[in-house]
Write a protein that holds these residues in place. Structure first.
Motif, mmCIF file in Angstrom:
data_model
loop_
_atom_site.group_PDB
_atom_site.id
_atom_site.type_symbol
_atom_site.label_atom_id
_atom_site.label_comp_id
_atom_site.label_asym_id
_atom_site.label_seq_id
_atom_site.Cartn_x
_atom_site.Cartn_y
_atom_site.Cartn_z
ATOM 1 N N ALA A 1 4.205 -7.886 -5.336
ATOM 2 C CA ALA A 1 4.310 -7.669 -6.780
ATOM 3 C C ALA A 1 2.929 -7.519 -7.396
ATOM 4 N N ASN A 2 1.982 -8.302 -6.888
ATOM 5 C CA ASN A 2 0.618 -8.268 -7.420
ATOM 6 C C ASN A 2 -0.117 -6.998 -6.984
ATOM 7 N N TYR A 3 -0.087 -6.726 -5.659
ATOM 8 C CA TYR A 3 -0.887 -5.627 -5.119
ATOM 9 C C TYR A 3 -0.344 -4.248 -5.505
ATOM 10 N N SER A 4 1.010 -4.099 -5.506
ATOM 11 C CA SER A 4 1.539 -2.744 -5.675
ATOM 12 C C SER A 4 1.206 -2.187 -7.050
ATOM 13 N N ARG A 5 1.135 -3.072 -8.073
ATOM 14 C CA ARG A 5 0.742 -2.601 -9.407
ATOM 15 C C ARG A 5 -0.642 -1.955 -9.369
ATOM 16 N N PHE A 6 -1.564 -2.658 -8.693
ATOM 17 C CA PHE A 6 -2.928 -2.138 -8.637
ATOM 18 C C PHE A 6 -3.016 -0.903 -7.751
ATOM 19 N N MET A 7 -2.246 -0.946 -6.646
ATOM 20 C CA MET A 7 -2.268 0.198 -5.737
ATOM 21 C C MET A 7 -1.760 1.432 -6.464
ATOM 22 N N ARG A 8 -0.718 1.270 -7.283
ATOM 23 C CA ARG A 8 -0.167 2.400 -8.018
ATOM 24 C C ARG A 8 -1.227 2.981 -8.962
ATOM 25 N N SER A 9 -1.896 2.110 -9.727
ATOM 26 C CA SER A 9 -2.851 2.656 -10.698
ATOM 27 C C SER A 9 -4.077 3.212 -9.992
ATOM 28 N N PHE B 1 0.822 -1.211 0.000
ATOM 29 C CA PHE B 1 0.000 0.000 0.000
ATOM 30 C C PHE B 1 0.857 1.263 0.000
ATOM 31 N N PRO B 2 1.785 1.414 0.973
ATOM 32 C CA PRO B 2 2.640 2.617 0.918
ATOM 33 C C PRO B 2 3.475 2.669 -0.354
ATOM 34 N N LEU B 3 3.947 1.497 -0.814
ATOM 35 C CA LEU B 3 4.783 1.476 -2.014
ATOM 36 C C LEU B 3 4.003 1.984 -3.227
ATOM 37 N N GLY B 4 2.774 1.495 -3.380
ATOM 38 C CA GLY B 4 1.961 1.918 -4.524
ATOM 39 C C GLY B 4 1.687 3.414 -4.488
ATOM 40 N N VAL C 1 -2.942 16.167 2.416
ATOM 41 C CA VAL C 1 -3.681 15.838 1.194
ATOM 42 C C VAL C 1 -3.556 14.348 0.919
ATOM 43 N N LEU C 2 -2.314 13.871 1.039
ATOM 44 C CA LEU C 2 -2.090 12.454 0.745
ATOM 45 C C LEU C 2 -2.759 11.571 1.787
ATOM 46 N N LEU C 3 -2.534 11.905 3.079
ATOM 47 C CA LEU C 3 -3.044 11.043 4.140
ATOM 48 C C LEU C 3 -4.565 11.022 4.190
ATOM 49 N N ARG C 4 -5.162 12.214 4.146
ATOM 50 C CA ARG C 4 -6.609 12.275 4.356
ATOM 51 C C ARG C 4 -7.396 11.953 3.097
ATOM 52 N N HIS C 5 -6.891 12.441 1.976
ATOM 53 C CA HIS C 5 -7.724 12.337 0.770
ATOM 54 C C HIS C 5 -7.287 11.234 -0.177
ATOM 55 N N LEU C 6 -5.981 11.112 -0.364
ATOM 56 C CA LEU C 6 -5.523 10.134 -1.353
ATOM 57 C C LEU C 6 -5.583 8.706 -0.807
ATOM 58 N N VAL C 7 -4.965 8.483 0.359
ATOM 59 C CA VAL C 7 -4.807 7.120 0.862
ATOM 60 C C VAL C 7 -6.149 6.415 0.995
ATOM 61 N N ARG C 8 -7.100 7.097 1.625
ATOM 62 C CA ARG C 8 -8.389 6.451 1.853
ATOM 63 C C ARG C 8 -9.055 6.042 0.559
ATOM 64 N N ASN C 9 -9.040 6.956 -0.415
ATOM 65 C CA ASN C 9 -9.723 6.652 -1.666
ATOM 66 C C ASN C 9 -8.990 5.608 -2.480
ATOM 67 N N ALA C 10 -7.647 5.671 -2.435
ATOM 68 C CA ALA C 10 -6.875 4.726 -3.236
ATOM 69 C C ALA C 10 -6.994 3.315 -2.685
ATOM 70 N N CYS C 11 -7.248 3.204 -1.366
ATOM 71 C CA CYS C 11 -7.316 1.871 -0.765
ATOM 72 C C CYS C 11 -8.616 1.136 -1.088
ATOM 73 N N LEU C 12 -9.651 1.881 -1.457
ATOM 74 C CA LEU C 12 -10.962 1.247 -1.643
ATOM 75 C C LEU C 12 -10.947 0.098 -2.650
ATOM 76 N N PRO C 13 -10.419 0.325 -3.884
ATOM 77 C CA PRO C 13 -10.443 -0.789 -4.839
ATOM 78 C C PRO C 13 -9.609 -1.975 -4.377
ATOM 79 N N MET C 14 -8.627 -1.710 -3.492
ATOM 80 C CA MET C 14 -7.762 -2.787 -3.034
ATOM 81 C C MET C 14 -8.523 -3.796 -2.181
#
Lengths: 305, 319
Positions: free
Chosen positions: B199-207, B114-117, B231-244
């Motif tokens: 290897a599997n998750y970070s690709r998806f986390m990045r996109s 997650f952090p890597l992506g 911005v990253l912690l409150r807005h990006l991380v939460r939203n990016a984690c949803l599809p994961m």
């Protein structure tokens, strides 16, 4: 925006007014160009061609005996005459890699073709039929997709999968689910398009709709997926061979070779493990590179797995 | 929302039913009636037939399925004739050991991927991003067992930091405590599983993070002067984690397969070793019980992921 005079007759060979007009290229040709401009993709094709030549043309020029064991020379490190040493039975490792690769590649491609054909037809029929039939067909997909592929292939393969064709059939029969979902998705969007309505109005039958209109248009999704299917099938066969449930001797693949080399991991017989391991990684990487580039080239928004 | 969850639950039950039919069919077609396995190779065909008849294995297939599903619903997965033990007991013995390995692998995979992506998405097309993408791509194209062997070669043979195989106490007694007592021996198996999943998750986390970065709420957060970190912690991380959440639910079959191979590379006596032993003994009740368990875990995992997503994402919850 500018207007293109569509109906201006242009005599062949003469430049139209207003300068050079390039031919309108089809989506496939555009895709091909963007594919060849992708260096990684060209590299992938190069690696794949290399291994095809290595496995099929290699044995014609390089005589690594793979039928008569020579115990005197067993587990020899690389020496003259055996550039990659020998294995436990005294077979030449390089020669075995060529022959073993044939089985790996054959199973990979055959399984991918089987999976793609079955999945494409299944998905197209389900998407076109809709309603209850679609529901039943897609629940079957859900069921098989829920069960780990490796488990099923191990159970069925250990019983019946001792040859290249039977193992490819077993892998193909259990891995058509992803293509069927992709094709169904495409068909669902395609079938409400005007050209399908036109064909239907012209009296085309279901079979003609599927084979002439829906499948060709859904083809780009399928083509991208097939490369990933090959990569997955090669990995799967290698895993089967590694676990000891792959092909029956004297047929063997890269996974079988790696499996017997692994017994000597602690003895430091690296030539029995890493060269063949590299073959698997490079081939799978080549297929993945080609697949990624094709996806970009055909601009298909799809996610792998 | 409630109707959606109920409808999804109904679909899940149908799929579970389908899985039980498939498992039974495979048990029936590949395994055949168990008389031969019970009585051994030297028993006469007549006594094998008599045993099958006495235990109801000569009845029509639908009746046999009803018996099977009846037992299944009572939690009875059948009998391992080779081990002369109930399948439940065999699974119960190995499951905690596997769960320990897979749990650690999944935990570290999420903690790294997650952090890597997100890092890769924020610093896209820099050296760090490209290196991570390349490393993920190579790991992804590598058979799991080769990765395990490489780790053994580097960190157990060339540099003898970690032991080659599983904790000795686990290999001998198949006990979970043995595995917990020897964390050093767990490092390489856990690292193998972790790397495959990263290897599997970070690709998806990045996109997924790239998609989120392009959204208007990120622009709005920046425009109102929020520090980039927030911005990253409150807005990006939460939203990016949803599809994961969905992806992890979907990756359970791959996780189990990776677990099977890793256990066999490191001789770690969980469900994966049990499976391969059962395959060598043609012990079909055990094989299909684990396969069934994998299917059930996948269906449950997907359903839990759906619920989690519904709870986490107000757009779905309120729709």
């Amino acid at each position: 925006m500018f207007e293109v005079p569509l109906l201006t007759p242009v005599s062949p060979g003469s430049a139209p007014e207003g300068g050079e007009v390039t031919n309108i290229q089809s989506g496939w040709r555009l895709g091909l160009r963007s594919f060849t401009e992708n260096k990684l993709a060209v590299m992938g094709v190069g690696i794949l061609l290399f291994f095809v030549l290595f496995c099929w043309a290699g044995p014609l020029v390089y005589h690594g005996d793979v039928t008569v064991a020579n115990i005197v020379q067993s587990n020899s490190p690389p020496v003259q005459g055996h550039p990659l040493g020998t294995d436990q039975d005294g077979f030449d490792v390089l020669g075995q890699m060529m022959v073993g690769g044939q089985a790996s590649l054959e199973i990979g491609f055959l399984a991918a073709v089987i999976a793609t054909v079955v999945g494409t037809l299944w998905g197209a029929i389900a998407g076109l039929a809709g309603g209850l039939i679609d529901g039943i067909m897609m629940r079957i997909v859900d069921v098989i997709l829920s069960i780990p592929l490796l488990f099923v292939v191990l159970i069925v393969g250990a019983k019946w999968g001792s040859s290249v064709v039977s193992l490819a059939l077993i892998i193909g029969i259990f891995s058509w689910l992803v293509p069927s979902r992709l094709v169904r998705g495409e068909v669902l969007t395609l079938r409400v398009r005007d050209f399908v309505a036109a064909a239907r109005a012209a009296g085309a039958r279901q079979s003609r709709l599927v084979l002439r209109h829906l499948i060709p248009n859904a083809l780009s999704v399928v083509v991208v997926n097939i490369t990933f299917q090959v990569a997955d099938a090669i990995l799967l066969v290698a895993a089967l061979g590694f676990l000891g449930f792959g092909l029956n001797y004297p047929t063997f693949d890269w996974g079988d070779q790696l499996s017997s080399g692994t017994s000597y991991l602690l003895d430091g017989y690296w030539w029995q493990i890493y060269p063949v391991g590299l073959c698997i990684v490079l081939t799978v990487m080549a297929m993945n590179l080609i697949g990624d580039a094709l996806r970009d080239a055909l601009d298909v928004r799809l996610r792998r797995r | 929302m409630a109707t959606y969850l109920i409808r999804r639950a109904a679909t899940s039950v149908i799929i579970l039913f389908g899985i039980s039919v498939l498992a039974f069919w495979m048990l029936h077609v590949i395994g055949g009636p168990p008389g031969r396995a019970v009585l051994g190779l030297r028993a006469s065909q007549a006594s094998v037939n008599a045993w099958d008849k006495a235990n109801g294995f000569d009845r029509p297939v639908p009746f046999q399925y009803l018996t099977y599903i009846g037992q299944l619903l009572r939690g009875n997965l059948g009998q391992s004739y080779k081990l002369n033990e109930s399948v439940d007991a065999v699974l119960a013995q190995h499951a905690p050991i596997s769960a320990y390995l897979s749990g650690l692998g999944l935990f570290f995979a999420i903690a790294i991927a997650f952090p890597l992506g997100i890092y890769q998405a924020v610093k896209r097309n820099t050296l760090g991003d490209n290196l991570a993408t390349t490393a993920a791509f190579i790991t992804y194209s590598m058979p799991v067992f080769l990765l395990g062997l490489l780790l053994i070669q580097i960190f157990a043979i060339t540099l003898p930091i970690f032991p080659v195989g599983a904790p000795a106490a686990v290999s001998q007694n198949s006990s979970l405590m043995g595995a917990i007592a020897d964390p050093r021996a767990m490092v390489l198996p856990v690292a193998t599983l972790t790397m495959v999943s990263v290897a599997n998750y970070s690709r998806f986390m990045r996109s997924s993070a790239l998609d989120a970065l392009a959204q208007d709420y990120i622009k709005a957060a920046r425009a109102k002067g929020l520090p980039e970190r927030l911005v990253l912690l409150r807005h990006l991380v939460r939203n990016a984690c949803l599809p994961m959440v969905t992806l992890i639910g979907l990756s359970i079959p791959l996780l189990l397969a990776g677990n099977l191979i890793t256990e066999n590379v490191f001789n770690y006596p969980g469900l994966g070793i049990m499976f391969i032993n059962a395959l060598q003994n043609e012990d079909y009740p055990v094989l299909l019980a684990y396969t069934l368990m994998g299917g059930v875990l996948t269906v449950i995992g997907n359903y839990v992921a759906d619920i989690a997503l519904t709870v986490a994402d107000p757009r779905i919850r309120l729709a």
